[in-house]
Write a protein that holds these residues in place. Sequence first.
Motif, PDB file in Angstrom:
ATOM      1  N   LEU A  38     -35.546  17.836  24.863  1.00  0.00           N
ATOM      2  CA  LEU A  38     -34.842  16.573  24.581  1.00  0.00           C
ATOM      3  C   LEU A  38     -35.626  15.729  23.579  1.00  0.00           C
ATOM      4  O   LEU A  38     -35.049  15.099  22.699  1.00  0.00           O
ATOM      5  N   ARG A  39     -36.939  15.732  23.733  1.00  0.00           N
ATOM      6  CA  ARG A  39     -37.763  14.948  22.817  1.00  0.00           C
ATOM      7  C   ARG A  39     -37.547  15.411  21.374  1.00  0.00           C
ATOM      8  O   ARG A  39     -37.342  14.617  20.463  1.00  0.00           O
ATOM      9  N   HIS A  40     -37.550  16.727  21.174  1.00  0.00           N
ATOM     10  CA  HIS A  40     -37.409  17.234  19.812  1.00  0.00           C
ATOM     11  C   HIS A  40     -36.020  16.954  19.252  1.00  0.00           C
ATOM     12  O   HIS A  40     -35.868  16.612  18.078  1.00  0.00           O
ATOM     13  N   PHE A  41     -34.998  17.097  20.095  1.00  0.00           N
ATOM     14  CA  PHE A  41     -33.642  16.776  19.622  1.00  0.00           C
ATOM     15  C   PHE A  41     -33.578  15.306  19.201  1.00  0.00           C
ATOM     16  O   PHE A  41     -33.071  14.958  18.133  1.00  0.00           O
ATOM     17  N   ARG A  42     -34.147  14.444  20.034  1.00  0.00           N
ATOM     18  CA  ARG A  42     -34.057  12.997  19.741  1.00  0.00           C
ATOM     19  C   ARG A  42     -34.843  12.617  18.497  1.00  0.00           C
ATOM     20  O   ARG A  42     -34.451  11.714  17.760  1.00  0.00           O
ATOM     21  N   LEU A  43     -35.967  13.315  18.260  1.00  0.00           N
ATOM     22  CA  LEU A  43     -36.743  13.021  17.045  1.00  0.00           C
ATOM     23  C   LEU A  43     -35.891  13.236  15.795  1.00  0.00           C
ATOM     24  O   LEU A  43     -35.931  12.446  14.855  1.00  0.00           O
ATOM     25  N   PHE A  44     -35.105  14.310  15.794  1.00  0.00           N
ATOM     26  CA  PHE A  44     -34.216  14.565  14.651  1.00  0.00           C
ATOM     27  C   PHE A  44     -33.109  13.523  14.582  1.00  0.00           C
ATOM     28  O   PHE A  44     -32.767  13.030  13.506  1.00  0.00           O
ATOM     29  N   ASP A  45     -32.546  13.241  15.754  1.00  0.00           N
ATOM     30  CA  ASP A  45     -31.432  12.297  15.801  1.00  0.00           C
ATOM     31  C   ASP A  45     -31.891  10.939  15.261  1.00  0.00           C
ATOM     32  O   ASP A  45     -31.214  10.313  14.443  1.00  0.00           O
ATOM     33  N   GLU A  46     -33.086  10.519  15.681  1.00  0.00           N
ATOM     34  CA  GLU A  46     -33.615   9.218  15.217  1.00  0.00           C
ATOM     35  C   GLU A  46     -34.001   9.274  13.741  1.00  0.00           C
ATOM     36  O   GLU A  46     -33.849   8.289  13.019  1.00  0.00           O
ATOM     37  N   ALA A  47     -34.490  10.437  13.296  1.00  0.00           N
ATOM     38  CA  ALA A  47     -34.916  10.559  11.890  1.00  0.00           C
ATOM     39  C   ALA A  47     -33.743  10.337  10.934  1.00  0.00           C
ATOM     40  O   ALA A  47     -33.935   9.938   9.796  1.00  0.00           O
ATOM     41  N   LEU A  48     -32.538  10.615  11.408  1.00  0.00           N
ATOM     42  CA  LEU A  48     -31.357  10.462  10.538  1.00  0.00           C
ATOM     43  C   LEU A  48     -30.584   9.181  10.843  1.00  0.00           C
ATOM     44  O   LEU A  48     -29.485   8.969  10.297  1.00  0.00           O
ATOM     45  N   ALA A  49     -31.134   8.343  11.715  1.00  0.00           N
ATOM     46  CA  ALA A  49     -30.437   7.099  12.078  1.00  0.00           C
ATOM     47  C   ALA A  49     -30.152   6.299  10.811  1.00  0.00           C
ATOM     48  O   ALA A  49     -30.943   6.305   9.862  1.00  0.00           O
TER      49      ALA A  49
END
Length: 421
Positions: A38-49
Amino acid sequence: MDHFLYRDGALYAEDVAISDIAEAVGTPFYVYSTATLLRHFRLFDEALAGMEHLVCYAMKANSNQAVLKTLAQAGAGMDVVSGGEYRRARAAGVPGDRIVFSGVGKTREEIRTALEGGIRQFNVESEPEMVVLDAVAQELGRVAPITIRVNPDVDAKTHAKIATGKSENKFGIPIARAREVYALAAQMPGLQVIGIDVHIGSQLTDLAPFELAYQKVAELTEELRADGHQITRLDLGGGLGIPYERSNADPPLPSDYGALVKRTLGHLGCEIEIEPGRLIAGNAGLLISEVIYVKSGEGREFLILDGAMNDLIRPAMYDAYHDIIPVIEAAPGIEPQPIDIVGPVCESGDTFAKQRPMPPLHAGDLVAFRSAGAYGAVMASEYNSRPLVPEVLVKGDQFAVIRQRPTFDEMINRDTIPEWL
Ligand code: LLP
């Protein structure tokens, strides 16, 4: 960062001791951490915010139903490359409008399955595929949303077997021919052109090749728009690498990658899709194996494990490095000694590491291969009639077997005997 840490000298997956799992399921086995996934998925999701986007997990990296469900519930889309992966994604509860279909050789059957079941887009890889997709869509009375995968002829500077963006690779259409092929696609009634797709390779530890490729995609977007195409979506593929060798690695972070995407493509106002596989699942998994023997050869020691190349093929196939650590930490002050770490399969290629410095280990001790969550279990085979190893998912202080080890009878009974025997 992951959630596999020592506590009082014993390796844990989140709040579960690895040795407790080993006792319950036997070795070898794969273990995955929910928090790390989940942490890695969220890092990507936040990187494209700040940009309209969807992170489509490249499920070829690890397609266990429980892993998919964990990510899908967090909002991930999926990148699939076969009818089997499409079905797995749907079975894990991923809606069709969050699935992108990549792959160089989609069959009519696979195309039909996805069109009937619902799909966000096809990433088309060749003109013949485009013709078939158009025909199948028309037969079904549908219009297939497509991007076309362009090959930007960029050197990804990664292992030759996982580079895809050079003109000699089989992937995509040459970027120089893109305008011509888009013009053809626009005339096909079964297709709706919506964007551009690119993927240049895997395990990239430098952002420069991404930057080159995305600049080319930005130019192409302007050109295609000038030609009258509606380019509203850019699929940028996956490929961001992970630090396999922790003592000696400093790969770019998802946030660096996100900043690069904004810098090169942000002005176009397109929806962005990315397809990370390894960076989401890789460091979220370990392969745990037991030492069977320690053997002294001529001037060399061998650590013979119960895990083998059929369980984790990456070292044999790509000369890949995996950190291998003891499950019970060595006492402080003990000098590691070089040793060859091998499996029991009857091939010299069944070697995980040569002359790797390791603390003293004995038969019955457990070791953990780090960074084994991606392209580990999914590439396993039953070579030497070794059962596929079980997979275990940890969440906090809970763990569950998410794929059972088959019994020998199950393995044998998959074969069928012709009546003349
Ligand atoms: N998108 C496409 C179109 C791909 O072909 C791939 C990987 C990905 C996304 C995900 O790439 P990632 O983010 O995981 O680097 N078995 C090899 C890796 C093969 C990668 C194939 N394509 C290995 O163990 O290193």
